[in-house]
Design an enzyme around this catalytic site. Sequence first.
Site, PDB file in Angstrom:
ATOM      1  CG  HIS A   1      -1.287   5.554  -1.694  1.00  0.00           C
ATOM      2  ND1 HIS A   1      -2.133   6.330  -2.263  1.00  0.00           N
ATOM      3  CD2 HIS A   1      -1.854   4.664  -1.049  1.00  0.00           C
ATOM      4  CE1 HIS A   1      -3.373   5.845  -1.955  1.00  0.00           C
ATOM      5  NE2 HIS A   1      -3.272   4.885  -1.331  1.00  0.00           N
TER       6      HIS A   1
ATOM      7  CG  HIS B   1      -2.075   1.187   1.070  1.00  0.00           C
ATOM      8  ND1 HIS B   1      -2.128   1.947   2.092  1.00  0.00           N
ATOM      9  CD2 HIS B   1      -2.795   1.205   0.171  1.00  0.00           C
ATOM     10  CE1 HIS B   1      -3.073   2.716   1.787  1.00  0.00           C
ATOM     11  NE2 HIS B   1      -3.912   2.521   0.753  1.00  0.00           N
TER      12      HIS B   1
ATOM     13  CG  HIS C   1     -10.515   2.776   1.024  1.00  0.00           C
ATOM     14  ND1 HIS C   1     -10.384   3.175  -0.357  1.00  0.00           N
ATOM     15  CD2 HIS C   1      -9.788   3.247   1.785  1.00  0.00           C
ATOM     16  CE1 HIS C   1      -9.293   4.043  -0.271  1.00  0.00           C
ATOM     17  NE2 HIS C   1      -8.950   4.038   1.039  1.00  0.00           N
TER      18      HIS C   1
ATOM     19  CG  HIS D   1      -7.827   1.810  -2.709  1.00  0.00           C
ATOM     20  ND1 HIS D   1      -7.112   2.644  -3.584  1.00  0.00           N
ATOM     21  CD2 HIS D   1      -7.307   1.981  -1.691  1.00  0.00           C
ATOM     22  CE1 HIS D   1      -6.034   3.070  -3.036  1.00  0.00           C
ATOM     23  NE2 HIS D   1      -5.902   2.762  -1.849  1.00  0.00           N
TER      24      HIS D   1
ATOM     25  CG  HIS E   1      -9.765   8.575  -0.514  1.00  0.00           C
ATOM     26  ND1 HIS E   1      -8.397   8.998  -0.466  1.00  0.00           N
ATOM     27  CD2 HIS E   1      -9.686   7.203   0.242  1.00  0.00           C
ATOM     28  CE1 HIS E   1      -7.693   8.131  -0.330  1.00  0.00           C
ATOM     29  NE2 HIS E   1      -8.364   7.085   0.303  1.00  0.00           N
TER      30      HIS E   1
ATOM     31  CD  GLU F   1      -5.902   9.355  -5.092  1.00  0.00           C
ATOM     32  OE1 GLU F   1      -5.916   9.266  -6.138  1.00  0.00           O
ATOM     33  OE2 GLU F   1      -4.935   9.047  -4.426  1.00  0.00           O
TER      34      GLU F   1
END
Length: 669
Positions: free
Chosen positions: A200, A196, A392, A225, A352, A337
């Site tokens: 990113h 993860h 999520h 996701h 998000h 996002e």
Amino acid sequence: RPQEPVFMPKGDQKKAFAVPPEYLSDKYRPIGTQVTSRFGEEANERISVNRISIPPLGEVLELPRDTNFSLFIPKHRRIAGRLIDIFLGVRNVDDLLAVAVYARDRVNPYLFNYSLSVALLHRADTQELDIPSIIHSFPDKYVDSKVFSQAREDANVVPEGSRTPIEIPKDFTASDLEEEHRLAYFREDIGLNLHHWHWHLVYPFEAARVIVDKNRRGELFYYMHQQVIARYNLERFSNKMKRVERFIDWKASIKEAYFPKLDSLVASRSWPARVTGQKLQNIRRDVDGLIIDVDDLTRWRDRIYDAIHSGVVTDRQGKTIPLTENEGIDILGNMVESSILSPNREFYGDMHNSGHILLSYIHDPDHRHLESFGVIGDSATAMRDPIFYRWHAFIDDLFQEFKSSLPRYTENQLNNPGVTVQGVEVEVQGSQPNVLQTYWQQSDVDLSRGMDFQPRGAVFVRFTHLQHARFTYKIQVQSNQVREGTCRIFLAPKFDERGNPWLFRDQRLMFIELDKFKVNLKQGQNTITRNSGDSSVTIPFERTYRDLDTSRPQGGDQLAQFNFCGCGWPDNLLIPKGSAEGLPCQLFVMISNINDDRINQDASGQCNDADSYCGIKDKLYPDRRSMGYPFDRMPRNGVDSLQQFLTSNMRVQDVSIQFLNKTFKPRQV
Ligand code: CUO
């Protein structure tokens, strides 16, 4: 300080930097010669650092060195963007080294590591430099904090050859009294959190446009996701739990708590816990430059739903942009996002990311207790907290709302005339066919790089993680001519939580991707054989942990791929845990029509072995179909079950996942 210089070599070659005195920070300048001679004595190579005029660091210095750092906080990412620009802007590697050395002792260590990593990934002249895995730089983000005092004791008292690994218990964050703790093995898996973090790192949502604007990054945000949630749900089913509940009532208290038991060595503070029964509150934190109301989330959500239902978004200039069948999801991904590619961040907000922030400050929304953010506020640690999945699940539901509005796939868009999948079998090492097996495995990882104490030497930590027996797919395919095709393999639970058969419209969201690869079919009968270890979803265990890797590439192109390739689902979690009696699942295999799949590009020589969730460095996403195809849309009329969905180029095989409650000793690498 736990941080190592990013250029620090491994093994016993010790390099020291010969630094122009004015580069030393104020604290060290008066004692400059003592500092340099202390480290210089141990070095067997000296690297002289150029004297250049250092660009002003400005607001980069505003983040104190001993605080935590989060990309979700706009001020922090603005600062990171500034430092990345500085690292990208210097003329050559020597100058980059000079700026990095200058910045290293002045800048917050997390910020420094992140910004330099992004710069090294994206500068043309640093593609050959290796970035140490973050688990070696900041092990405190990944393992039980108790390890560090034991490690210090071992390093001081026990000679290197006589040290035994420090064992992290499998259940260190909670007991079985907490139902959600059944999933801790998944949420706290080191490889999962490394994946993860890498994802990113490769797909930042804010930085220079050349870095952010990667092929289909908004869509990949949705898909990667979405798969996390599908996989989490399969783990929940394995543990006799129902699907994760979306976090949608933002006024209600949150029942799931989480106590991370991590200490930040940089900030010298424990990561805050989230106790049960807390509610989101408006954030007023001057120290972070943060003002967010819970109502902001509500407004953004409603505007995003409006856009989905009307099929258009409105950009900053008031122009409308249609959310088209194929590209709409990419726009929506960036908008939700949000990334700097959002068509209108002012209007659709930062949905998000703000959710991560509100949840991460739930314990101290106005900074009255001088506390930092919880684990969900950092992409390296976010997946540890149960609330991550509830948040999520809501985000994914938003995307599914859009997907539901798209035309259904017609039989033509699914079928591949002339291709028939006649049989599928899974051969499992040490088990009967079609019975996948999982168990516990212990592995050792050396964390000494991230610990700054004398005497040095390896400090191994032993952790227990899920693992599965290797297996091979054997697929029988009949083709009426020589042709290529794309083989797509997915897995879903056979029954819902009540033990009832699924409606296809629900089951399609449960499918996890296991593999995707090109096949060359000859005319007539074909047998396709494929090993589980070759999955396009995963990277090998050794690469997840980097320094365990024995086949580590030594330089050039291979090394560049290696850095990017820290992104990839951890191989040890390819198969969900299953259950002692065997979790009934359905394995879905499809050979799709290559004419609608193919991307014309040369992807060879690039890291391309975990492209399903991570893409390929500097290339187009290697599959032209919508991500998640063929399960990403509602079924055509008359299709209520998986069986009815099938065309002749698809086949379903019943399999089960059997969990053996055994723990295997560490692998020898
Ligand atoms: Cu990966 Cu919310 O996007 O953490």
